[in-house]
Design a protein around this motif. Structure first.
Motif: not given
Lengths: 131, 143
Positions: B111-116, B122-127
């Protein structure tokens, strides 16, 4: 007119260590139902039936172990209701069960031990023998 | 199972198979519990539950609480002469609290991430990409 107890219960039963680890679990939902079958019992917190289940497990360990002791003392291989009854009667912690086990037969006396309390036909723990 | 029907406290009991299993985990291999004895044991167990419940309920009422909590059960055990059960029970309570905390924390993070979920992926792939390129650079330098 001697009012003294006919038997002296041994000190309250301590759980025999090490405790056996029991893998089988009691159904927690069923325990909650049993608790609430009593109309006086209202709401219970989520953890409460879990806690009662654990207490029940410890109680069972204690009662079963003592029943086994009673069977062994009499060289029996089958643990009978009489052994369980004797386990109850000789353990102060289980006084609340005295009435529940009343209907089961008494176990035979064990030689070399104190005489069985209240055994024999027509003699209950609470009745006094009138001379 | 007729769980939906109204059951009086006489009908409600512990499942025989479960009790038998537990008994066999307790007794030494050379002894046997007769069926009658198992049934007698079940009666005693139900009595025990009733005893603890009634005492716990009285304690809760004495504290003007409408819900029976673990602490009430612990006090009841103390009063009824089962103090030696309290330590193992505290462990159960602790485990339960940690399980609850674990569940809440999981929900909190998401919930806290506020992202779907897609955004998070996508964020994970970036990292991962960033980490990979860092690795390659370091690998190159130490060669």
């Amino acid at each position: 007119m001697d009012e003294s107890d006919e038997y002296v219960p041994p000190t309250s039963n301590q759980l025999q260590q090490p405790l056996p680890i029991i893998k089988t679990r009691f159904p927690v939902a069923r325990i909650k139902k049993i608790m609430q079958a009593d109309d006086d019992i209202g709401k219970v917190a989520q953890a409460t039936p879990l806690v009662v289940a654990k207490a029940l497990e410890l109680f069972m360990i204690s009662l079963v172990q003592e029943s086994c002791n009673q069977a062994r003392m009499r060289n029996a291989k089958r643990v009978s209701p009489a052994h369980l009854k004797q386990a109850v009667l000789s353990t102060e912690q289980f006084d609340f069960l005295a009435e529940t086990v009343g209907k089961y037969p008494d176990a035979v006396a064990v030689s070399g031990n104190k005489p069985e309390p209240g055994t024999g036909p027509g003699r209950g723990r609470r009745r006094k023998v009138v001379d | 199972m007729s769980d939906r029907e109204a059951l009086s406290s006489d009908d409600l009991s512990l499942p025989k198979a479960t009790v038998q299993k537990i008994v066999s985990e307790i007794i030494p291999p050379d002894l046997v519990f007769s069926r009658e004895t198992r049934d007698a044991l079940i009666e005693c167990c139900v009595e025990f539950i009733g005893l603890i419940s009634t005492q716990s309920n009285d304690i809760a009422e004495g504290e003007a609480k409408k819900t029976i909590a673990s602490e009430h059960v612990i006090k009841a055990l103390q009063e009824l002469g089962f103090a030696d059960y309290i330590e193992p029970i505290r462990e159960v309570i602790q485990e339960h609290k940690e399980t609850q905390k674990g569940r809440e924390r999981k929900v909190g993070k998401f919930e806290a991430s506020g992202m779907t979920e897609e955004e998070l992926l996508r964020k994970q792939e970036e990292l991962f990409g960033l980490a990979r390129s860092k690795l390659n650079q370091e690998g190159g330098a130490s060669a």
